[in-house]
Design a protein around this motif. Structure first.
Motif, mmCIF file in Angstrom:
data_model
loop_
_atom_site.group_PDB
_atom_site.id
_atom_site.type_symbol
_atom_site.label_atom_id
_atom_site.label_comp_id
_atom_site.label_asym_id
_atom_site.label_seq_id
_atom_site.Cartn_x
_atom_site.Cartn_y
_atom_site.Cartn_z
ATOM 1 N N ALA A 108 -28.922 58.442 15.156
ATOM 2 C CA ALA A 108 -30.075 57.873 16.854
ATOM 3 C C ALA A 108 -29.990 56.085 16.080
ATOM 4 O O ALA A 108 -29.494 55.987 16.814
ATOM 5 N N SER A 112 -28.337 52.767 17.820
ATOM 6 C CA SER A 112 -29.774 51.908 18.256
ATOM 7 C C SER A 112 -29.233 50.049 18.726
ATOM 8 O O SER A 112 -28.447 49.873 17.967
ATOM 9 N N GLU A 149 -35.903 65.590 24.482
ATOM 10 C CA GLU A 149 -35.039 65.049 24.106
ATOM 11 C C GLU A 149 -36.047 63.962 23.506
ATOM 12 O O GLU A 149 -36.452 63.451 23.219
ATOM 13 N N ILE A 151 -36.693 60.859 21.161
ATOM 14 C CA ILE A 151 -36.973 59.873 22.189
ATOM 15 C C ILE A 151 -37.375 58.263 21.954
ATOM 16 O O ILE A 151 -37.527 57.635 21.660
ATOM 17 N N GLY A 152 -37.468 58.365 19.684
ATOM 18 C CA GLY A 152 -37.602 57.799 19.407
ATOM 19 C C GLY A 152 -37.488 58.556 17.588
ATOM 20 O O GLY A 152 -38.161 59.554 17.770
ATOM 21 N N SER A 170 -35.852 54.012 18.831
ATOM 22 C CA SER A 170 -36.528 54.248 20.115
ATOM 23 C C SER A 170 -35.846 53.752 21.038
ATOM 24 O O SER A 170 -34.555 53.128 21.760
ATOM 25 N N ARG A 171 -35.867 55.369 22.367
ATOM 26 C CA ARG A 171 -34.823 55.543 23.429
ATOM 27 C C ARG A 171 -36.493 54.875 24.510
ATOM 28 O O ARG A 171 -36.303 55.432 25.751
ATOM 29 N N LYS A 172 -37.443 55.934 24.132
ATOM 30 C CA LYS A 172 -38.551 55.653 25.076
ATOM 31 C C LYS A 172 -40.095 54.222 24.702
ATOM 32 O O LYS A 172 -39.454 54.385 23.265
#
Length: 245
Positions: A108, A112, A149, A151-152, A170-172
């Motif tokens: 991830a 990113s 899920e 998210i980070g 970070s996905r949020k």
């Protein structure tokens, strides 16, 4: 001007304090190798050196001067971040997982999208090398999940009493900050004096990191390496975040 050391599989890293940077046009570049050889990562980190390079390059080994570091107790947890942390802690669908799926976290980080940055330095070779480092107990990850899920999170290296931060994602909004807040709280709890952030960025400055000289960093590293290793496995959850509330 001396030449940058080209390392083979059995060569040792040069001491960053024994002579000036080999090439003043590339400050902090200490050595080069064809690939990351077995055992090389451990030797590098023990000397305050880390790999940072791109695909289709040889492995470039760095010891920057100055060095960006975060003293965990100086992590800047703003009121807005405190609010986000409180919500995360109170949400029954949110989890903070430690060393649960290192591969997912480092991949991830590698994929990113980052502002003003094309591609990634986290190559397939880096992923393989740090995954092995994790299996040996030297690399760790913190992952944040909401409703299952990812998210980070972040991954890091720990030797003795020193933590070396490697990469966050970070996905949020604020997810990576929560992960760093958790790592900082854990470091405070275990008497870890410093988190190495490697290179200076405005984002890291905003979270409390500061630059120090290479000599200061290497002095602290030697002190930290002589401290007892933290018990493995790392075991903590999101309750550690209450340190900041």
């Amino acid at each position: 001007m001396s030449q940058i050391a080209w390392l083979g599989p059995n060569d040792s890293f040069p001491n960053p304090l024994q002579k000036p940077d080999p090439d003043p046009n590339v400050p902090g570049l200490i050595a080069v190798s064809e690939r990351i050889y077995p055992g090389q990562l451990l030797q590098a980190y023990q000397r305050g050196i880390f790999p940072w390079y791109s695909d289709n390059q040889p492995v470039l080994w760095w010891s920057p001067d100055p060095r960006m570091v975060l003293q965990p107790q100086h992590f800047k947890c703003s009121e807005s971040l405190q609010k986000v942390i409180r919500q995360f802690c109170q949400d029954s669908q949110s989890q903070l997982l430690v060393d649960t799926d290192f591969g997912a976290v480092i991949r991830a980080c590698a994929t990113s999208i980052r502002k003003d940055q094309d591609g990634t330095w986290i190559t397939h070779e880096i992923i393989d090398a740090y995954t092995t480092f994790h299996e040996q107990g030297h690399a760790h990850c913190i992952a944040l999940q909401e409703q299952g899920e990812l998210i980070g999170g972040l991954y890091c290296v720990a030797l003795g009493g020193m933590v070396f931060g490697e990469s966050m994602f970070s996905r949020k909004p604020n997810a990576s900050k929560i992960a760093l807040a958790a790592l900082s709280a854990w470091c405070i709890e275990h008497g870890m004096a410093m988190i190495d952030c490697q290179q200076e960025t405005a984002h890291l400055r905003s979270l409390g990191a500061v630059p120090i000289s290479r000599a200061q960093f290497l002095d602290q590293l030697q002190i930290s390496l002589n401290q007892s290793n933290i018990e493995l496995p790392w075991t903590f959850d999101k309750q550690i975040l209450t340190h900041w509330l």
